[in-house]
Write an enzyme that holds these catalytic residues in place. Structure first.
Site, PDB file in Angstrom:
ATOM      1  NE  ARG A 270      -4.118  -1.632   2.332  1.00 54.98           N
ATOM      2  CZ  ARG A 270      -4.997  -1.764   3.312  1.00 54.98           C
ATOM      3  NH1 ARG A 270      -4.802  -1.147   4.460  1.00 54.98           N
ATOM      4  NH2 ARG A 270      -6.064  -2.518   3.145  1.00 54.98           N
ATOM      5  N   GLY A 271       0.428   2.277  -0.664  1.00 50.67           N
ATOM      6  CA  GLY A 271       1.199   3.512  -0.705  1.00 50.67           C
ATOM      7  C   GLY A 271       0.266   4.697  -0.711  1.00 50.67           C
ATOM      8  N   GLY A 272       0.879   5.890  -0.824  1.00 51.89           N
ATOM      9  CA  GLY A 272       0.087   7.101  -0.792  1.00 51.89           C
ATOM     10  C   GLY A 272      -0.884   7.202  -1.949  1.00 51.89           C
TER      11      GLY A 272
ATOM     12  N   GLY B 187      -2.266   4.435  -3.552  1.00 51.13           N
ATOM     13  CA  GLY B 187      -3.154   3.291  -3.715  1.00 51.13           C
ATOM     14  C   GLY B 187      -2.534   1.996  -3.245  1.00 51.13           C
TER      15      GLY B 187
ATOM     16  CB  VAL C 141       1.363  -2.613  -5.200  1.00 52.09           C
ATOM     17  CG1 VAL C 141       2.080  -3.417  -6.275  1.00 52.09           C
ATOM     18  CG2 VAL C 141       1.730  -1.139  -5.321  1.00 52.09           C
TER      19      VAL C 141
ATOM     20  CE  LYS D 121       1.357   3.581  -7.312  1.00 54.31           C
ATOM     21  NZ  LYS D 121       2.565   4.430  -7.425  1.00 54.31           N
TER      22      LYS D 121
ATOM     23  CG  ASP E  28       8.637  10.253  -3.126  1.00 53.96           C
ATOM     24  OD1 ASP E  28       9.187  10.695  -2.103  1.00 53.96           O
ATOM     25  OD2 ASP E  28       7.657   9.487  -3.098  1.00 53.96           O
TER      26      ASP E  28
END
Length: 782
Positions: free
Chosen positions: A19-21, A23, A25, A40, A141
């Site tokens: 999980r990430g900012g 959404g 995966v 993703k 990033d």
């Protein structure tokens, strides 16, 4: 979408792996190709979100997909597909088997990583960043969670989620304002550059700062400003000098610490100028327990700013990253005509890029065109040796050297843009000025001569290129030695342009000598050795030694498969050459199978629309035509014409080749009116784009005559055949195989018109010229 577990009827979600900012995966199965991928997905967006927020999120996600999908480098995560399904945006990526750097630090319980691992990671990330920055892309990033180390040691940068094209690198741009206005975080506090924090202009040097933060953390166990309060972290990046890494870990080499602190400079101008420069500095670092391996590693550094070279000081030979040893790309031997080259990469001798460029009529005509190889000059090789004649040339002023370096880099940039005329002028001017200031055999002067020669070769001016390569090769031999990689690189390019000039016997001798030197100094499996053997195999084919060419191509393909893997681009280039050799031997069924396998592998690695995938499909169509399967070939070439037109434009040479072959197969199916119309159209475009006497224009003009003959219009056909014959004699020479073929065409036409006496006399003349050529040992076939 999570409920249906199937995206676009193709990607079946199996398990969530992150999980990430932006959404989630998922590990997924691509049911169309039967392979596992990572998908993703942007988080489901309900009505609680403002429309402007959703619009910006969509724009940002699509931008990530477009930017990332355009990047083709071993150190960048491959993007296979992207789109929107049931209101949810998705991105399909290669599924990576490894751990990101955050996870590696967790695995050690927060302890720093081993120094050899740190250096391997640093080298590979620097090479990848140099590539992306040359494409105008800034990641913005970069952090441990976005850098993955795979099981085989390969390091990949992931998630270009907030990357953007270099044309809009200012935070003040309207798009950036919209993004920051929504409150979307643009970076991660522990790894953000001071200029990123302050909202100033951001360029590639911001990524270098972030990489410095990452290296600091994996080398010491903590980031440079390790505080819980995010604002305190940002203030630290902006205002506070970091503690020296050796304060936390005294055994770190001082040179490594210096690199990290240079990367963490507050002012971007105080950081390394670019990632290529950083990569060069990293390559000469070596932990003490691995110094013994240096003697077996042979490689030149990437093109960087020149450093002073003294006879009494020799830096250690640079080492290869673990994943990159024995890998290659580089110049492949092809026939006459300009070459195309992708932008040079800091790991130029390590990655596998190539550009296909088949030419001619409905026949396979050789290898993809070459990419730049290693060995671009001692300017890239600290410690390569002293400049010639130091007593005669006083050291030039530093500002004069810096100006020459800037002009040299500008020449390289022009080449990467395909502006070879300007690039050639730039390198020639720099070579002249370097000769005046530093001497005719200074390594930098010879490097500029090498680059000027390459530009001339790319412009289809092999005679001029040959003279410049010869000067560079002889100078490098005197300064660096006969077996130095840079000397061998110049000699190998000399062989290439000899092939362009049709001087294949001489090219063979040079290739054979270079191959012997490479085997002696670097070993039979070294990348440069394999590249030379590959070129030699092609040249054997040009000499008519087809069985030898085929055997050698097979050997190179097998070795590359063993060393690099069966799906590596260089392996596929060699298998492509195997297919060509099989075609030359009229083993079309085997050639068809080989080209199909290469096309499938390239599609899997590069994508269906990649030019190199399309090149393999083009050769597949050639084989189908040769096997009298013209209906299948016609359908394939129609698809190729559409795809080439869409991706490269209607006037691109590859588009026109596909159209030419489409016309050929219309004729084979007896559809001669359509075939004649297609030939006329292609000929007109080629004449406008390439010139009236260009070989491909003449091929199309001959196809017009073929169509006229099949339609019974022999008088018109004879006039066209004669035009082609006269042009080929003028351009290629009276004894060239293509010129002789055209004379035979004339004779056949005369027979059809009942003019047998003239036909017999023409046949006799052609036969006499062929006998003379065979007596002299000149190859009369391609």
């Amino acid at each position: 979408m999570a409920e249906s577990r199937l995206i676009q009827g193709r990607y079946r979600l199996l398990e969530r792996i992150g999980r990430g900012g932006m959404g989630e995966v998922w590990r997924a199965l691509d049911e169309s190709l039967g392979r596992q991928v990572a998908v993703k997905c942007l988080k489901p967006m309900g009505p609680r979100h403002e429309p402007s927020y959703l619009r910006v999120l969509r724009e940002r996600f699509r931008r990530e997909a477009r930017v990332a999908a355009a990047l083709q480098h071993r150190g960048i995560t491959v993007i296979h597909d992207f789109g929107e399904s049931e209101g949810v945006l998705y991105l399909v990526m290669e599924l990576l088997d490894g751990r990101n750097l955050s996870e590696l630090l967790e695995d050690t319980g927060g302890m720093p990583l081993a120094l050899p691992v740190i250096l391997e990671i640093a080298e590979q990330v620097a090479a990848s960043l140099a590539y992306t920055h040359r494409q105008g892309v800034v990641h913005r990033d970069l952090k441990p969670a976005n850098i993955m180390r795979l099981a085989d040691g390969t390091v990949k940068i992931c998630d270009f989620g907030i990357a953007r094209l270099g044309d809009s690198l200012s935070y003040s741009s309207s798009f950036s304002s919209r993004l920051t206005g929504t409150g979307i975080a643009m970076g991660t506090p522990h790894y953000m550059s001071p200029e990123q924090i302050g909202g100033g202009p951001v360029d590639h040097r911001s990524d270098l700062y972030s990489l410095g933060c990452v290296l600091y953390e994996i080398a010491t166990g903590a980031p440079p400003f390790d505080m819980d309060d995010a604002w305190a972290v940002l203030v630290g990046h902006r205002d506070t000098a970091p503690e020296r890494p050796r304060t936390h870990r005294p055994e770190l080499p001082e040179a490594f610490e210096r690199i990290v602190l240079d990367l963490l400079a507050k002012d971007p101008d105080d950081r390394p100028p670019d990632a290529a420069d950083l990569h060069g500095r990293l390559l000469v670092l070596e932990p003490p327990d691995r110094l013994a391996r240096l003697a077996t590693v042979h490689r030149t550094l990437p093109e960087t700013r020149p450093r002073p070279v003294r006879a009494s000081v020799r830096l250690p030979e640079p080492r290869l990253p673990g994943w990159a040893r024995n890998m290659t790309t580089g110049s492949k031997a092809t026939g006459p005509g300009p070459r195309t080259a992708p932008p040079p990469d800091p790991a130029a001798a390590l990655t596998g890029a190539w550009t296909a460029g088949p030419t001619g009529a409905a026949e396979p005509t050789g290898l993809p065109a070459p990419t730049r190889g290693s060995g671009t000059g001692p300017e890239a090789v600290p410690g390569a040796g002293p400049a010639a004649g130091p007593e005669a040339f006083a050291p030039p002023a530093p500002e004069a050297v810096a100006a020459l370096v800037a002009r040299h880099q500008e020449g390289l940039r022009l080449g990467r843009l395909g502006r070879w005329e300007e690039a050639g002028r730039a390198h020639a001017a720099v070579a002249a000025d370097r000769e005046r200031l530093q001497g005719p055999e200074h390594p930098d002067t010879l490097t500029s001569r090498y680059e000027a020669a390459f530009a001339l070769s790319m412009l289809g001016r092999p005679g001029e290129a040959l003279r410049e390569y010869a000067r560079a090769a002889s100078g490098r031999e005197r300064v660096l030695g006969a077996d130095h990689p840079a000397t061998l690189a110049a000699r190998q390019e000399t062989a290439y342009v000899l092939g362009q000039l049709g001087r294949h016997f001489e090219a063979h001798d040079v290739y054979a000598a270079v191959l012997a030197a490479r085997e002696r100094t670097a070993g039979p499996d070294h990348p440069d050795t394999l590249r030379c053997r590959h070129n030699l195999a092609f040249n054997l084919g040009r000499l008519g030694r087809l069985e030898e060419s085929y055997r050698m191509a097979c050997e190179v393909a097998v070795t590359r498969s063993r060393v690099l893997g069966p799906a590596h681009p260089d392996t596929l280039v060699s298998r492509y050459e195997v297919g060509y050799a099989l075609g030359q031997l009229n083993r079309w069924t085997e050639a068809l199978q080989t080209y199909r396998e290469v096309a499938v592998a390239r599609q899997r690695v590069l994508g269906a629309g990649h030019p190199d995938t399309l090149a393999a499909r083009y050769e597949t169509g050639i084989c189908l035509g040769r096997l009298q399967r013209s209906a299948e070939a016609l359908g394939l070439f129609r698809d190729l014409v559409d795809e080439r037109t869409r991706s490269q434009g209607p006037d691109d040479p590859d588009t026109l080749r596909a159209r030419h072959c489409l016309g050929v197969n219309l004729g084979r199916l007896g559809r001669w009116e359509e075939a004649l119309a297609e030939a006329r159209d292609v000929c007109a475009v080629r004449e406008r784009v390439l010139g009236a006497d260009h070989p491909e224009t003449l091929v199309s003009r001959r196809e017009i005559a073929v169509g006229l003959g099949w339609l019974g219009r022999w008088t018109e056909a004879l006039a066209v055949y004669r035009e082609v014959a006269q042009a080929r004699q003028r351009v290629l020479g009276a004894d060239h195989p293509d010129a002789l073929t055209s004379r035979n065409d004339e004779a056949h036409c005369l027979e059809q018109l009942g003019r047998s006496t003239e036909a017999v006399e023409l046949y006799r003349q052609v036969a006499a010229v062929r006998r003379v050529g065979q007596t002299r040992g000149r190859p009369l076939h391609r």
